[in-house]
Design a protein around this motif. Structure first.
Motif, PDB file in Angstrom:
ATOM      1  N   GLY A   1       6.515  -0.940   2.002  1.00 58.65           N
ATOM      2  CA  GLY A   1       5.375  -1.331   2.825  1.00 58.65           C
ATOM      3  C   GLY A   1       4.196  -0.376   2.747  1.00 58.65           C
ATOM      4  N   PHE A   2       4.323   0.648   1.915  1.00 59.38           N
ATOM      5  CA  PHE A   2       3.217   1.598   1.793  1.00 59.38           C
ATOM      6  C   PHE A   2       2.134   1.076   0.860  1.00 59.38           C
ATOM      7  CE2 PHE A   2       6.564   4.635   3.075  1.00 59.38           C
ATOM      8  CZ  PHE A   2       5.878   5.326   4.069  1.00 59.38           C
ATOM      9  N   ASN A   3       0.924   1.538   1.152  1.00 62.73           N
ATOM     10  CA  ASN A   3      -0.210   1.382   0.274  1.00 62.73           C
ATOM     11  C   ASN A   3      -0.357   2.665  -0.530  1.00 62.73           C
ATOM     12  OD1 ASN A   3      -2.537  -0.298  -0.234  1.00 62.73           O
ATOM     13  ND2 ASN A   3      -2.336  -0.803   1.958  1.00 62.73           N
ATOM     14  N   VAL A   4      -0.366   2.576  -1.839  1.00 66.13           N
ATOM     15  CA  VAL A   4      -0.555   3.773  -2.654  1.00 66.13           C
ATOM     16  C   VAL A   4      -2.036   4.143  -2.622  1.00 66.13           C
ATOM     17  CG1 VAL A   4      -0.369   4.760  -4.963  1.00 66.13           C
ATOM     18  CG2 VAL A   4       1.395   3.188  -4.117  1.00 66.13           C
ATOM     19  N   ARG A   5      -2.349   5.371  -2.245  1.00 62.03           N
ATOM     20  CA  ARG A   5      -3.741   5.795  -2.074  1.00 62.03           C
ATOM     21  C   ARG A   5      -4.216   6.746  -3.153  1.00 62.03           C
ATOM     22  NH1 ARG A   5      -6.373   2.512  -0.555  1.00 62.03           N
ATOM     23  NH2 ARG A   5      -8.004   3.993  -0.072  1.00 62.03           N
ATOM     24  N   HIS A   6      -3.297   7.552  -3.705  1.00 63.09           N
ATOM     25  CA  HIS A   6      -3.699   8.524  -4.726  1.00 63.09           C
ATOM     26  C   HIS A   6      -2.461   8.974  -5.490  1.00 63.09           C
ATOM     27  CE1 HIS A   6      -6.690  11.311  -6.401  1.00 63.09           C
ATOM     28  NE2 HIS A   6      -5.734  12.223  -6.432  1.00 63.09           N
ATOM     29  N   VAL A   7      -2.608   9.086  -6.801  1.00 66.07           N
ATOM     30  CA  VAL A   7      -1.494   9.523  -7.654  1.00 66.07           C
ATOM     31  C   VAL A   7      -2.030  10.620  -8.566  1.00 66.07           C
ATOM     32  CG1 VAL A   7       0.149   8.835  -9.429  1.00 66.07           C
ATOM     33  CG2 VAL A   7      -0.463   7.221  -7.596  1.00 66.07           C
TER      34      VAL A   7
ATOM     35  N   GLY B   1     -13.781   3.166 -15.173  1.00 65.29           N
ATOM     36  CA  GLY B   1     -14.247   3.016 -13.797  1.00 65.29           C
ATOM     37  C   GLY B   1     -15.285   1.908 -13.682  1.00 65.29           C
ATOM     38  N   LYS B   2     -16.217   1.884 -14.638  1.00 61.75           N
ATOM     39  CA  LYS B   2     -17.260   0.854 -14.618  1.00 61.75           C
ATOM     40  C   LYS B   2     -16.641  -0.530 -14.807  1.00 61.75           C
ATOM     41  CE  LYS B   2     -20.760  -0.083 -17.849  1.00 61.75           C
ATOM     42  NZ  LYS B   2     -21.788   0.406 -18.792  1.00 61.75           N
TER      43      LYS B   2
ATOM     44  N   LEU C   1      -8.417   2.339 -10.215  1.00 59.12           N
ATOM     45  CA  LEU C   1      -8.220   1.027  -9.589  1.00 59.12           C
ATOM     46  C   LEU C   1      -8.397   1.110  -8.072  1.00 59.12           C
ATOM     47  CD1 LEU C   1      -5.042  -0.197 -11.481  1.00 59.12           C
ATOM     48  CD2 LEU C   1      -7.377  -1.060 -11.771  1.00 59.12           C
ATOM     49  N   ILE C   2      -7.754   2.125  -7.481  1.00 58.65           N
ATOM     50  CA  ILE C   2      -7.814   2.287  -6.016  1.00 58.65           C
ATOM     51  C   ILE C   2      -9.258   2.522  -5.583  1.00 58.65           C
ATOM     52  CG2 ILE C   2      -7.106   3.802  -4.099  1.00 58.65           C
ATOM     53  CD1 ILE C   2      -4.450   4.260  -5.797  1.00 58.65           C
ATOM     54  N   HIS C   3      -9.958   3.353  -6.345  1.00 59.18           N
ATOM     55  CA  HIS C   3     -11.354   3.656  -6.023  1.00 59.18           C
ATOM     56  C   HIS C   3     -12.225   2.404  -6.131  1.00 59.18           C
ATOM     57  CE1 HIS C   3     -14.900   6.160  -5.557  1.00 59.18           C
ATOM     58  NE2 HIS C   3     -15.434   5.547  -6.589  1.00 59.18           N
TER      59      HIS C   3
ATOM     60  N   PHE D   1      -9.051  -1.892  -5.439  1.00 56.17           N
ATOM     61  CA  PHE D   1      -7.801  -2.626  -5.669  1.00 56.17           C
ATOM     62  C   PHE D   1      -6.642  -2.001  -4.898  1.00 56.17           C
ATOM     63  CE2 PHE D   1     -10.017  -3.920  -9.615  1.00 56.17           C
ATOM     64  CZ  PHE D   1      -9.781  -5.289  -9.555  1.00 56.17           C
ATOM     65  N   ASN D   2      -5.722  -2.859  -4.553  1.00 54.13           N
ATOM     66  CA  ASN D   2      -4.430  -2.471  -4.042  1.00 54.13           C
ATOM     67  C   ASN D   2      -3.451  -2.471  -5.207  1.00 54.13           C
ATOM     68  OD1 ASN D   2      -2.911  -2.082  -1.577  1.00 54.13           O
ATOM     69  ND2 ASN D   2      -4.413  -3.559  -0.744  1.00 54.13           N
ATOM     70  N   VAL D   3      -2.765  -1.379  -5.442  1.00 57.17           N
ATOM     71  CA  VAL D   3      -1.770  -1.350  -6.521  1.00 57.17           C
ATOM     72  C   VAL D   3      -0.514  -2.061  -6.026  1.00 57.17           C
ATOM     73  CG1 VAL D   3      -0.346   0.131  -7.979  1.00 57.17           C
ATOM     74  CG2 VAL D   3      -2.698   0.801  -7.430  1.00 57.17           C
ATOM     75  N   ARG D   4      -0.059  -3.057  -6.772  1.00 55.09           N
ATOM     76  CA  ARG D   4       1.076  -3.871  -6.332  1.00 55.09           C
ATOM     77  C   ARG D   4       2.356  -3.613  -7.120  1.00 55.09           C
ATOM     78  NH1 ARG D   4       1.179  -4.511  -1.893  1.00 55.09           N
ATOM     79  NH2 ARG D   4       2.717  -6.151  -2.130  1.00 55.09           N
ATOM     80  N   HIS D   5       2.214  -3.215  -8.388  1.00 54.32           N
ATOM     81  CA  HIS D   5       3.413  -2.994  -9.206  1.00 54.32           C
ATOM     82  C   HIS D   5       3.009  -2.150 -10.418  1.00 54.32           C
ATOM     83  CE1 HIS D   5       7.564  -3.953 -10.276  1.00 54.32           C
ATOM     84  NE2 HIS D   5       7.160  -4.038 -11.532  1.00 54.32           N
ATOM     85  N   VAL D   6       3.852  -1.213 -10.758  1.00 55.52           N
ATOM     86  CA  VAL D   6       3.601  -0.332 -11.904  1.00 55.52           C
ATOM     87  C   VAL D   6       4.876  -0.291 -12.724  1.00 55.52           C
ATOM     88  CG1 VAL D   6       3.040   2.010 -12.653  1.00 55.52           C
ATOM     89  CG2 VAL D   6       1.990   1.079 -10.562  1.00 55.52           C
ATOM     90  N   GLN D   7       4.791  -0.680 -13.978  1.00 54.23           N
ATOM     91  CA  GLN D   7       5.991  -0.703 -14.797  1.00 54.23           C
ATOM     92  C   GLN D   7       5.743  -0.007 -16.122  1.00 54.23           C
ATOM     93  OE1 GLN D   7       7.892  -4.514 -14.905  1.00 54.23           O
ATOM     94  NE2 GLN D   7       9.316  -3.922 -16.504  1.00 54.23           N
TER      95      GLN D   7
END
Lengths: 229, 229
Positions: free
Chosen positions: A191-197, B110-111, B187-189, B192-198
């Motif tokens: 349920g977390f939102n990823v904010r920074h990696v 980023g752009k 993406l976050i900046h 976007f909300n990150v939903r899945h990373v594979q």
């Protein structure tokens, strides 16, 4: 052993990643903080010094907790021995969760992430560091040289998750390798939102002051993550 | 060259990561889709076949767009030559954005991420793949052997972002290395909300069917990301 490490002797300033972590932290004034894997209590005392309302600081090691208590005057830090694999925390009890280099010893990160999520107030932040999976994955995790003499990190087994044993500090320490993807997906699923990696690397200033840090530019050693409930 | 690659000849089924990508895709029926770096148009045609309302399919290469058009009957696919570095897209015009193995050729991600974000309707999904930075980073990106004869991936320069030149397909192809952290933070900046990373790896079934894929377990070759506006 652990007590001779720069970060154990000099605290947060002995950890080269601390400036990067600090830049990821929210304002702590008035916050209820939980520190998961507190070691000697350096972060707990820093959080208290930043004006945190209270700090629950947990560690598996009785000796570390004893030393943390002996090093602490602040009355608003509650040190407790706790196994993060079996942790339970009250619901909505914290405004900030922190962990430094502890979760890669945890086998069931999904269970722990769910426990942390429910213990946080809505909107609360969660910042943690772990050993980077590129650092942990290899069957022989040490620098080696290529045929033409370059320093290389001999990566293998990256996608094979599960236990890794090393002889760092103590013989046969058991760690759990997970890809970055898995770690982030576990957080998202909880349920977390990823904010920074941030795959930590030294700054140019840090390398100038300590040339030995240059090798950290060749392969990441730590992963820093900020998430939000 | 590109046109002889299994994925160019056999389309999506020639790409071992396609089942993993497909599992990350939303329902496309009725959706307005943009495909950034469409190549020969395999995904655009698949999306059309899944019932997408319309597909805007973009590629820098005139030859690829020509071949994509020649291979396509569907009337709801609009192929256009476009440079993703200089892209502009209408606001809120798409319900799904897709890109396969194109963004690592882009200098200013980023752009581009901001351009894609504003072109999506609120809640719209964005799925893309790039070359994994562990694959791209090394000064000598090829398998080598350790002193004791194990297959290793000689990682170096991971934290040094910027251009990488390789002689894959064509001599001196220019790619841009970014850490996973940087890609996700961009993406976050952008909102976007990150939903899945594979970090793609072959399944046991895939390795059984094609033993050559086993080496992909030793170091990740591709990064698959799902995000949401």
């Amino acid at each position: 052993g652990y007590s001779q490490l720069p970060r154990s002797v000099h605290g947060l300033d002995g950890a080269p990643e601390w400036p990067a972590i600090r830049a990821m932290l929210p304002e702590l004034k008035g916050k209820r903080v939980v520190d998961l894997g507190c070691g000697f209590g350096w972060f707990a005392r820093w959080a208290s010094g930043q004006g945190a309302a209270q700090v629950l600081a947990l560690d598996l090691s009785e000796q570390m907790i004893a030393r943390a208590k002996a090093s602490t005057q602040a009355a608003n830090i509650d040190y407790q021995i706790a196994d993060l694999e079996q942790l339970s925390l009250p619901a909505g009890a914290f405004d900030f969760a922190y962990s430094s280099l502890a979760f890669h010893y945890i086998e069931d990160f999904g269970k722990l992430a769910a426990t942390i999520h429910q213990s946080l107030a809505p909107g609360a932040q969660f910042v943690f560091t772990i050993e980077h999976p590129v650092y942990m994955a290899p069957s022989q995790p040490g620098w080696t040289a290529s045929a033409d003499g370059r320093r290389i990190w001999p990566l293998d087994g990256y996608s094979i998750e599960g236990p890794r044993r090393t002889d760092w500090l103590a013989k046969g320490v058991l760690k759990y390798h997970r890809t970055i993807g898995t770690t982030l997906n576990v957080l998202i699923h909880a349920g977390f939102n990823v904010r920074h990696v941030q795959e930590w690397a030294p700054t140019a200033d840090q390398v100038a002051a300590n040339p030995g840090l240059a090798e950290e530019l060749d392969r990441p050693m730590m992963l820093l993550v900020a998430a939000q409930r």
